[in-house]
Design a protein around this motif. Structure first.
Motif, PDB file in Angstrom:
ATOM      1  N   HIS A 173       0.708  -1.308  -0.133  1.00 13.47           N
ATOM      2  CA  HIS A 173      -0.047  -0.193   0.095  1.00 13.47           C
ATOM      3  C   HIS A 173       0.598   1.314   0.064  1.00 13.47           C
ATOM      4  CE1 HIS A 173      -3.599  -2.335   0.220  1.00 13.47           C
ATOM      5  NE2 HIS A 173      -3.363  -2.728   1.279  1.00 13.47           N
ATOM      6  N   ASP A 174       2.363   1.144  -0.260  1.00 15.64           N
ATOM      7  CA  ASP A 174       3.099   2.131  -0.556  1.00 15.64           C
ATOM      8  C   ASP A 174       2.807   2.614  -1.843  1.00 15.64           C
ATOM      9  OD1 ASP A 174       4.187   2.074   2.095  1.00 15.64           O
ATOM     10  OD2 ASP A 174       6.003   1.083   1.263  1.00 15.64           O
ATOM     11  N   TYR A 175       2.081   1.986  -2.715  1.00 18.37           N
ATOM     12  CA  TYR A 175       1.916   2.420  -3.998  1.00 18.37           C
ATOM     13  C   TYR A 175       0.277   2.244  -4.306  1.00 18.37           C
ATOM     14  CZ  TYR A 175       6.558   0.740  -4.550  1.00 18.37           C
ATOM     15  OH  TYR A 175       8.100   0.562  -4.342  1.00 18.37           O
ATOM     16  N   VAL A 176      -0.379   3.183  -5.068  1.00 13.88           N
ATOM     17  CA  VAL A 176      -1.753   3.033  -5.541  1.00 13.88           C
ATOM     18  C   VAL A 176      -1.764   2.363  -6.635  1.00 13.88           C
ATOM     19  CG1 VAL A 176      -3.632   4.711  -6.235  1.00 13.88           C
ATOM     20  CG2 VAL A 176      -2.064   5.555  -4.515  1.00 13.88           C
ATOM     21  N   TRP A 177      -2.426   1.351  -6.539  1.00 16.21           N
ATOM     22  CA  TRP A 177      -2.792   0.277  -7.785  1.00 16.21           C
ATOM     23  C   TRP A 177      -4.296  -0.037  -8.225  1.00 16.21           C
ATOM     24  CZ3 TRP A 177      -4.967  -3.756  -5.705  1.00 16.21           C
ATOM     25  CH2 TRP A 177      -4.797  -4.208  -4.274  1.00 16.21           C
ATOM     26  N   LEU A 178      -5.021   0.438  -7.194  1.00 15.01           N
ATOM     27  CA  LEU A 178      -6.290  -0.054  -7.555  1.00 15.01           C
ATOM     28  C   LEU A 178      -7.147   1.347  -8.074  1.00 15.01           C
ATOM     29  CD1 LEU A 178      -9.077  -1.979  -7.197  1.00 15.01           C
ATOM     30  CD2 LEU A 178      -9.493  -0.877  -5.021  1.00 15.01           C
ATOM     31  N   THR A 179      -7.845   0.874  -9.165  1.00 12.23           N
ATOM     32  CA  THR A 179      -8.274   2.419  -9.988  1.00 12.23           C
ATOM     33  C   THR A 179      -9.824   1.998 -10.375  1.00 12.23           C
ATOM     34  OG1 THR A 179      -7.543   1.493 -12.169  1.00 12.23           O
ATOM     35  CG2 THR A 179      -5.975   3.072 -10.898  1.00 12.23           C
ATOM     36  N   ALA A 194      -7.054  -3.463 -11.378  1.00 11.30           N
ATOM     37  CA  ALA A 194      -5.661  -3.268 -10.767  1.00 11.30           C
ATOM     38  C   ALA A 194      -4.802  -2.884 -11.574  1.00 11.30           C
ATOM     39  CB  ALA A 194      -5.279  -4.943 -10.285  1.00 11.30           C
ATOM     40  N   THR A 195      -4.132  -1.691 -11.494  1.00  8.42           N
ATOM     41  CA  THR A 195      -3.331  -1.007 -12.523  1.00  8.42           C
ATOM     42  C   THR A 195      -2.028  -0.770 -11.588  1.00  8.42           C
ATOM     43  OG1 THR A 195      -5.411  -0.004 -13.063  1.00  8.42           O
ATOM     44  CG2 THR A 195      -3.462   0.581 -14.050  1.00  8.42           C
ATOM     45  N   PRO A 196      -1.333  -1.657 -11.704  1.00 13.15           N
ATOM     46  CA  PRO A 196       0.205  -1.056 -10.936  1.00 13.15           C
ATOM     47  C   PRO A 196       0.817  -0.143 -11.365  1.00 13.15           C
ATOM     48  CG  PRO A 196      -0.096  -3.717 -11.120  1.00 13.15           C
ATOM     49  CD  PRO A 196      -1.153  -2.945 -11.942  1.00 13.15           C
ATOM     50  N   PRO A 197       1.395   0.944 -10.714  1.00 14.58           N
ATOM     51  CA  PRO A 197       2.222   2.017 -11.480  1.00 14.58           C
ATOM     52  C   PRO A 197       3.542   1.582 -11.984  1.00 14.58           C
ATOM     53  CG  PRO A 197       2.211   2.178  -8.850  1.00 14.58           C
ATOM     54  CD  PRO A 197       1.498   0.970  -9.522  1.00 14.58           C
ATOM     55  N   TRP A 204       5.941  -7.287  -6.968  1.00 14.01           N
ATOM     56  CA  TRP A 204       4.552  -6.684  -6.399  1.00 14.01           C
ATOM     57  C   TRP A 204       3.589  -6.572  -7.368  1.00 14.01           C
ATOM     58  CZ3 TRP A 204       3.991  -7.031  -1.355  1.00 14.01           C
ATOM     59  CH2 TRP A 204       5.059  -6.837  -0.532  1.00 14.01           C
ATOM     60  N   ALA A 205       3.770  -6.005  -8.472  1.00 11.96           N
ATOM     61  CA  ALA A 205       2.870  -5.688  -9.543  1.00 11.96           C
ATOM     62  C   ALA A 205       2.131  -6.966 -10.012  1.00 11.96           C
ATOM     63  CB  ALA A 205       3.564  -5.142 -10.683  1.00 11.96           C
ATOM     64  N   ALA A 206       2.946  -8.112 -10.096  1.00 13.17           N
ATOM     65  CA  ALA A 206       2.532  -9.483 -10.535  1.00 13.17           C
ATOM     66  C   ALA A 206       1.482  -9.951  -9.429  1.00 13.17           C
ATOM     67  CB  ALA A 206       3.538 -10.554 -10.743  1.00 13.17           C
ATOM     68  N   ASN A 261      -5.886   1.787  -1.190  1.00 10.65           N
ATOM     69  CA  ASN A 261      -6.180   0.724  -2.211  1.00 10.65           C
ATOM     70  C   ASN A 261      -7.607   0.108  -1.681  1.00 10.65           C
ATOM     71  OD1 ASN A 261      -4.114   0.846  -4.366  1.00 10.65           O
ATOM     72  ND2 ASN A 261      -2.804   0.118  -2.437  1.00 10.65           N
ATOM     73  N   CYS A 262      -8.335   0.808  -1.061  1.00 10.89           N
ATOM     74  CA  CYS A 262      -9.687   0.235  -0.700  1.00 10.89           C
ATOM     75  C   CYS A 262     -10.702   0.735  -1.890  1.00 10.89           C
ATOM     76  CB  CYS A 262     -10.228   0.947   0.317  1.00 10.89           C
ATOM     77  SG  CYS A 262     -10.602   2.587   0.602  1.00 10.89           S
ATOM     78  N   TRP A 263     -11.786   0.103  -2.200  1.00 13.09           N
ATOM     79  CA  TRP A 263     -12.524   0.327  -3.558  1.00 13.09           C
ATOM     80  C   TRP A 263     -13.160   1.609  -3.362  1.00 13.09           C
ATOM     81  CZ3 TRP A 263     -17.583   1.794  -3.198  1.00 13.09           C
ATOM     82  CH2 TRP A 263     -18.118   1.590  -1.864  1.00 13.09           C
TER      83      TRP A 263
END
Length: 287
Positions: A173-179, A194-197, A204-206, A261-263
């Motif tokens: 959750h150091d990254y914003v990946w839920l869009t 799920a859109t990993p930066p 982590w992205a995988a 990254n909560c909805w």
């Protein structure tokens, strides 16, 4: 995924307590002779989990018997029964540990999806393949029954195949990946992804993508978002139009404080980025 502190329960103590009531006495003695093996496996598990390397524990698969599937009445079957028969049932010797682990679910929510009711424990590594870890606290995560079902009995063969672990993977959750993508006009619609930066480490992205697809989170979040949008539309009608974009940004920031990254955070980020929604979309009926 909701990050949780690693359980403070000792794996050896939990195993010894759960097997203390095994019958007959010869079985109890045989199980308790394995407590050192269970404790060693628990240490290896925690080290591997902290390094995103649960896939490296193949040497623990089907131990101590060493062959799948568990032989009826064999020691591996008895180890899995330590969870099913000596930890889960009411009044069983290990039930207090089960309840304690379940009580750690934040607000009673599933640690894997963040939405469902946490009413069971999921084995991060399946007990059928890893019987020595059947009652290891760090391998037991409070979840809803849907996530437990979707995750199934698969054991990761690579780091990329591993779903997120609430006790060890909080840094995701150091990254914003839920869009959330807002579609319109003419027909308003929303979808979660799920859109990993680009700067997210590839493993982590995988794993984020694996977690999102395995647990069918898009299907879970979409209906919740529809309810939120109908309520939001009513409140936005009471605001001056020029204040709507800032209101959406503030709501996104508020939810991101809870979990980026909560909805809900993803939903409001998407709405705040949609000029159409702020100007016209909120007036449309969302189904």
């Amino acid at each position: 995924m909701l990050p949780l502190p690693k359980p403070g329960l000792d794996a050896r103590t939990v195993f010894t307590t759960c097997t203390a009531t095994a019958r007959p006495e010869t079985l109890r003695a045989r199980l308790q002779d394995l407590k050192d093996h269970v404790a060693k496996a628990a240490v290896e598990y925690e080290t591997a989990a902290a390094g995103q390397a649960l896939h490296t524990l193949g040497h623990l698969q089907h131990q101590p018997d060493g062959k799948p599937p568990p032989t009826a009445g064999g020691i591996n079957e008895q180890l899995t029964k330590t969870y099913k028969s000596r930890m889960v049932p009411k009044r069983s010797s290990g039930r207090d540990f089960y309840d304690q682990l379940l009580s750690e679910a934040p607000d009673g929510r599933c640690a894997l999806c963040g939405q469902g009711l946490a009413d069971t424990l999921d084995h991060q590594l399946p007990k059928t393949a890893y019987p020595l870890l059947a009652v290891t606290p760090a391998n037991l995560v409070p979840t809803c029954r849907d996530c437990n079902f979707y995750k199934g009995e698969q054991a990761p063969a690579t780091a990329e195949e591993q779903t997120l672990h609430p006790y060890f993977d909080g840094h995701v959750h150091d990254y914003v990946w839920l869009t959330a993508r807002i579609a319109g006009p003419p027909e308003p619609a929303i979808s979660f992804h799920a859109t990993p930066p680009p700067d997210m480490p590839p493993v982590w992205a995988a794993r984020v993508l694996r977690h999102f697809t395995t647990l069918k989170l898009a299907r879970l979040y979409n209906p919740q978002a529809g309810l939120e949008l109908r309520s939001l539309s009513r409140s936005l009608h009471r605001l001056p139009p020029k204040e709507i974009p800032e209101h959406l940004r503030e709501r996104a920031a508020d939810w991101a404080e809870e979990n980026p990254n909560c909805w809900q955070a993803a939903l409001y980020r998407g709405l705040a980025e949609s000029t159409w929604y702020a100007e016209e979309g909120y007036k449309e009926p969302w189904h």
